[in-house]
Every structure is written in C-alpha cells, then in structure tokens.
Design a protein around this motif. Sequence first.
Motif, mmCIF file in Angstrom:
data_model
loop_
_atom_site.group_PDB
_atom_site.id
_atom_site.type_symbol
_atom_site.label_atom_id
_atom_site.label_comp_id
_atom_site.label_asym_id
_atom_site.label_seq_id
_atom_site.Cartn_x
_atom_site.Cartn_y
_atom_site.Cartn_z
ATOM 1 N N SER A 123 -4.308 12.796 -3.206
ATOM 2 C CA SER A 123 -5.032 11.959 -2.242
ATOM 3 C C SER A 123 -5.503 10.678 -2.935
ATOM 4 C CB SER A 123 -6.262 12.682 -1.683
ATOM 5 O OG SER A 123 -5.895 13.924 -1.170
ATOM 6 N N ASP A 124 -5.799 10.779 -4.248
ATOM 7 C CA ASP A 124 -6.242 9.587 -4.996
ATOM 8 C C ASP A 124 -5.129 8.549 -5.073
ATOM 9 O OD1 ASP A 124 -8.574 10.898 -5.430
ATOM 10 O OD2 ASP A 124 -8.164 11.408 -7.536
ATOM 11 N N VAL A 125 -3.870 9.047 -5.116
ATOM 12 C CA VAL A 125 -2.721 8.138 -5.196
ATOM 13 C C VAL A 125 -2.660 7.288 -3.919
ATOM 14 C CG1 VAL A 125 -0.190 8.076 -5.286
ATOM 15 C CG2 VAL A 125 -1.450 9.670 -6.738
ATOM 16 N N LEU A 126 -3.045 7.910 -2.788
ATOM 17 C CA LEU A 126 -2.997 7.167 -1.522
ATOM 18 C C LEU A 126 -4.018 6.028 -1.493
ATOM 19 C CD1 LEU A 126 -2.531 10.187 0.877
ATOM 20 C CD2 LEU A 126 -0.975 8.262 0.650
ATOM 21 N N LYS A 127 -5.032 6.128 -2.329
ATOM 22 C CA LYS A 127 -6.051 5.052 -2.372
ATOM 23 C C LYS A 127 -5.657 3.973 -3.387
ATOM 24 C CE LYS A 127 -9.455 8.637 -1.673
ATOM 25 N NZ LYS A 127 -10.094 9.552 -2.618
ATOM 26 N N ALA A 128 -4.644 4.268 -4.204
ATOM 27 C CA ALA A 128 -4.238 3.297 -5.234
ATOM 28 C C ALA A 128 -3.140 2.370 -4.695
ATOM 29 C CB ALA A 128 -3.725 4.048 -6.457
ATOM 30 N N MET B 131 0.836 -1.204 0.000
ATOM 31 C CA MET B 131 0.000 0.000 0.000
ATOM 32 C C MET B 131 0.872 1.255 0.000
ATOM 33 S SD MET B 131 -3.119 -0.827 -0.197
ATOM 34 C CE MET B 131 -3.889 0.746 0.138
ATOM 35 N N ILE B 132 0.354 2.288 -0.599
ATOM 36 C CA ILE B 132 1.096 3.560 -0.633
ATOM 37 C C ILE B 132 0.709 4.378 0.602
ATOM 38 C CG2 ILE B 132 1.474 5.682 -1.950
ATOM 39 C CD1 ILE B 132 0.677 3.959 -4.466
ATOM 40 N N ASP C 295 5.133 8.677 0.815
ATOM 41 C CA ASP C 295 5.895 7.759 -0.058
ATOM 42 C C ASP C 295 6.140 8.409 -1.426
ATOM 43 O OD1 ASP C 295 5.973 5.794 1.833
ATOM 44 O OD2 ASP C 295 4.468 4.495 0.892
ATOM 45 N N TRP C 296 7.289 8.080 -2.027
ATOM 46 C CA TRP C 296 7.575 8.540 -3.391
ATOM 47 C C TRP C 296 6.818 7.662 -4.384
ATOM 48 C CZ3 TRP C 296 10.105 12.937 -4.324
ATOM 49 C CH2 TRP C 296 10.956 13.441 -3.334
ATOM 50 N N VAL C 297 6.216 8.281 -5.370
ATOM 51 C CA VAL C 297 5.527 7.506 -6.412
ATOM 52 C C VAL C 297 5.897 8.058 -7.784
ATOM 53 C CG1 VAL C 297 3.505 6.767 -5.061
ATOM 54 C CG2 VAL C 297 3.465 8.982 -6.203
ATOM 55 N N LYS C 298 5.839 7.154 -8.754
ATOM 56 C CA LYS C 298 6.069 7.579 -10.143
ATOM 57 C C LYS C 298 4.696 7.598 -10.812
ATOM 58 C CE LYS C 298 9.494 5.990 -13.256
ATOM 59 N NZ LYS C 298 10.170 4.899 -13.913
ATOM 60 N N ILE C 299 4.345 8.727 -11.403
ATOM 61 C CA ILE C 299 3.062 8.855 -12.097
ATOM 62 C C ILE C 299 3.373 8.885 -13.587
ATOM 63 C CG2 ILE C 299 1.055 10.366 -12.449
ATOM 64 C CD1 ILE C 299 1.250 11.103 -9.521
ATOM 65 N N TYR C 300 2.963 7.826 -14.266
ATOM 66 C CA TYR C 300 3.476 7.550 -15.617
ATOM 67 C C TYR C 300 2.362 7.614 -16.668
ATOM 68 C CZ TYR C 300 5.895 4.737 -19.165
ATOM 69 O OH TYR C 300 6.469 4.282 -20.323
ATOM 70 N N ARG D 192 7.803 9.374 -22.373
ATOM 71 C CA ARG D 192 8.326 10.748 -22.332
ATOM 72 C C ARG D 192 7.689 11.593 -21.246
ATOM 73 N NH1 ARG D 192 11.452 11.900 -26.718
ATOM 74 N NH2 ARG D 192 11.384 10.267 -28.291
ATOM 75 N N LYS D 193 6.552 11.153 -20.727
ATOM 76 C CA LYS D 193 5.820 11.990 -19.767
ATOM 77 C C LYS D 193 5.566 11.238 -18.468
ATOM 78 C CE LYS D 193 2.755 14.467 -21.810
ATOM 79 N NZ LYS D 193 1.477 14.718 -22.481
ATOM 80 N N TRP D 194 6.408 11.466 -17.498
ATOM 81 C CA TRP D 194 6.193 10.853 -16.186
ATOM 82 C C TRP D 194 6.781 11.749 -15.103
ATOM 83 C CZ3 TRP D 194 10.835 9.349 -13.813
ATOM 84 C CH2 TRP D 194 11.923 9.159 -14.659
ATOM 85 N N PHE D 195 6.241 11.595 -13.903
ATOM 86 C CA PHE D 195 6.578 12.506 -12.811
ATOM 87 C C PHE D 195 6.913 11.689 -11.565
ATOM 88 C CE2 PHE D 195 3.605 14.342 -15.743
ATOM 89 C CZ PHE D 195 4.098 15.621 -15.971
ATOM 90 N N VAL D 196 7.764 12.260 -10.718
ATOM 91 C CA VAL D 196 8.064 11.614 -9.428
ATOM 92 C C VAL D 196 7.667 12.602 -8.341
ATOM 93 C CG1 VAL D 196 9.885 10.718 -7.937
ATOM 94 C CG2 VAL D 196 9.938 10.240 -10.386
ATOM 95 N N VAL D 197 6.723 12.181 -7.505
ATOM 96 C CA VAL D 197 6.213 13.076 -6.446
ATOM 97 C C VAL D 197 6.001 12.273 -5.168
ATOM 98 C CG1 VAL D 197 4.999 14.697 -7.972
ATOM 99 C CG2 VAL D 197 3.840 12.626 -7.191
ATOM 100 N N ARG D 198 5.722 12.981 -4.077
ATOM 101 C CA ARG D 198 5.357 12.289 -2.842
ATOM 102 C C ARG D 198 3.840 12.259 -2.734
ATOM 103 N NH1 ARG D 198 10.075 13.687 1.385
ATOM 104 N NH2 ARG D 198 9.578 11.612 2.092
ATOM 105 N N ALA D 199 3.316 11.099 -2.339
ATOM 106 C CA ALA D 199 1.863 10.975 -2.156
ATOM 107 C C ALA D 199 1.483 11.764 -0.901
ATOM 108 C CB ALA D 199 1.500 9.501 -2.009
ATOM 109 N N MET D 200 0.639 12.755 -1.058
ATOM 110 C CA MET D 200 0.268 13.640 0.065
ATOM 111 C C MET D 200 -1.204 14.004 -0.035
ATOM 112 S SD MET D 200 2.867 14.793 1.942
ATOM 113 C CE MET D 200 4.618 15.106 1.922
ATOM 114 N N LYS D 201 -1.892 13.902 1.103
ATOM 115 C CA LYS D 201 -3.304 14.341 1.133
ATOM 116 C C LYS D 201 -3.373 15.834 0.835
ATOM 117 C CE LYS D 201 -5.283 11.237 4.471
ATOM 118 N NZ LYS D 201 -4.828 10.951 5.791
ATOM 119 N N GLY D 202 -4.360 16.232 0.048
ATOM 120 C CA GLY D 202 -4.607 17.668 -0.163
ATOM 121 C C GLY D 202 -3.684 18.327 -1.176
ATOM 122 N N ARG D 203 -2.737 17.567 -1.752
ATOM 123 C CA ARG D 203 -1.845 18.162 -2.772
ATOM 124 C C ARG D 203 -2.311 17.762 -4.173
ATOM 125 N NH1 ARG D 203 3.781 18.438 -0.897
ATOM 126 N NH2 ARG D 203 3.703 19.693 0.998
#
Length: 253
Positions: free
Chosen positions: A38-43, A1-2, A6-11, A15-26
Amino acid sequence: MIKEGDWVKIYFNERKWFVVRAMKGRELHTDEGIINLSDVLKAEYGGSVRTHLGVEALISKPSLEDIVFRAFRRKTQVIYPKDIASIIVRAGIGPGSRVVEAGTGSGVLTAFLAFYVRPNGEVYTYDISYGHQKIAKKNLRGLGLNVNVHFIIGDVRKTIHQKEVDAVILDLPDPWNAVKNVASSLRGGGRFVCFLPTYNQVEKAVEAIREAGFIHVESVELLERRIKAKRGETRPEFLMRGHTGFLVFSTKP
Ligand SMILES: C[S@@+](CC[C@H](N)C(=O)[O-])C[C@H]1O[C@@H](n2cnc3c(N)ncnc32)[C@H](O)[C@@H]1O
C-alpha cells in the motif's frame, strides 16, 4: 502516479530487486524486511519506500524484460533476451507483422512478439500442451499483451492454418517435421527461425530447410559475457551462462 495493479520494481541494489504489482493490503517479504505494498501506491516512480526494518528501496518502472523474467510463471525452458533480441531483429518483426510461433511454452517469446507487433499485428501461437498454454495465457494477460495473440492448441507438424504470414518461429524438438507447413504458411520473403539446443538438431533442421528450397540459411550461437566494471579491476565475470541454444535463420524465396 502508481495505480493499483501497476507493475513496479522494488530495488535495494544490483543483486537484490523485485518485480511485483502494487496492491492495497499486500506485503513483500524480503531479507531486508517487509514492504507494505500500500505504501508503494503512495509513492512515485523514482521515489522510495522503507521496509519495517527501516531499509530504503527505490521504486522504479520495470521493463518488459524485468516483468517477463521475474514475474512470469514458467513450466518450460524459455528463450533468453539475447536470443529473443536477435529473433526480433533478424525476422524483421515490427508493428503490423503477422507471426506464427510454436510452441508457446511459458509464453516468454510470445510476450515479446506481442509487444513488437502492436498495435495492429497478430501473433498465432501453437502448442500441443493445453497446460502450458494455460500458464502462458495467464502470464500474458497479466501484462495486457494477450489482445493480439491467438492461442491455438495444435501440432504444427500436422497443420499451420495461417497463410501469407511474415515470420514463423519454432522452439520445439523436431522443427524439420514442420518445414513443409512452414513453407506454405509464409509469404514470399518471409522469415523462418528455429531455436534449437543441440548441434544434432541444427544439422537435421538445416538439411530439411535447404531441401524445402529456403535461402539465406544461417546458423548462429550468441554468447553473452558480463563484465565486472570497477575502476582498476574491470574484467569479464568468471561465471557465464555457457549455453542457451542455437538459432537457424532462413528466408522463403
Ligand atoms: C521449450 S518450450 C517453448 C518455450 C517458449 N519459446 C518460451 O519462450 O516460453 C517448447 C514447447 O513446444 C511445445 N511443442 C512441442 N512440439 C510441438 C509441436 N509439434 N507443435 C506445437 N507445440 C509443440 C511443447 O509442448 C512446449 O510447450
């Protein structure tokens, strides 16, 4: 679970992908739409989320390379993965190694050294700039990799405090002025590596390294060429990063 932070890669694609921290409200704003973090935390890793425009992005666990090269704040030139990989292997760095490094710069090489010497090795990183080290410290803290790193404000041309270390790695303009200190810091058989952008620097460094009695002095340049792989069209990419720097490896007898 995330988990939160936690660091996540959003792909979206290669050519288009991002590395961010999963955070509520961001939120992450992209040209494919906004992702509510916040949706990332549910995935789950391997799952997906959708932007407010309905575009799907995959969620995956980023590598150390992904985080360092996408999320680190940089105030200096940094060392790139092809050169870092060679430094780690040829300097024999592994769990338990004690390594001296200068300058810290943005902490890119420091992060990889800290990762590979874990759990019981130590990295002593010197920089003459308080400002650079402050950024590097923050970068490493974000990864939890600051634990076995000693940040030292100091000029390695004047002194290196540590003795009997396994490797010294210098990424600074005039390593030849630090060779004597490097020699007295290394253990017998310890490895010395210099990263240098120009041929003139390589010449000066090699002369000083030989004069100081180091053996197996070897200078190399590593070129990495990307391949466009597509059925019937596979060939090297037209553009490449033509130059990063040269590496000079040597060993204290
Ligand atoms: C190119 S940056 C290092 C980048 C670093 N290797 C990285 O991957 O992020 C060079 C750094 O060396 C530091 N520096 C220059 N001369 C130095 C010296 N004699 N002793 C310690 N640090 C030095 C500079 O302040 C600068 O931060």
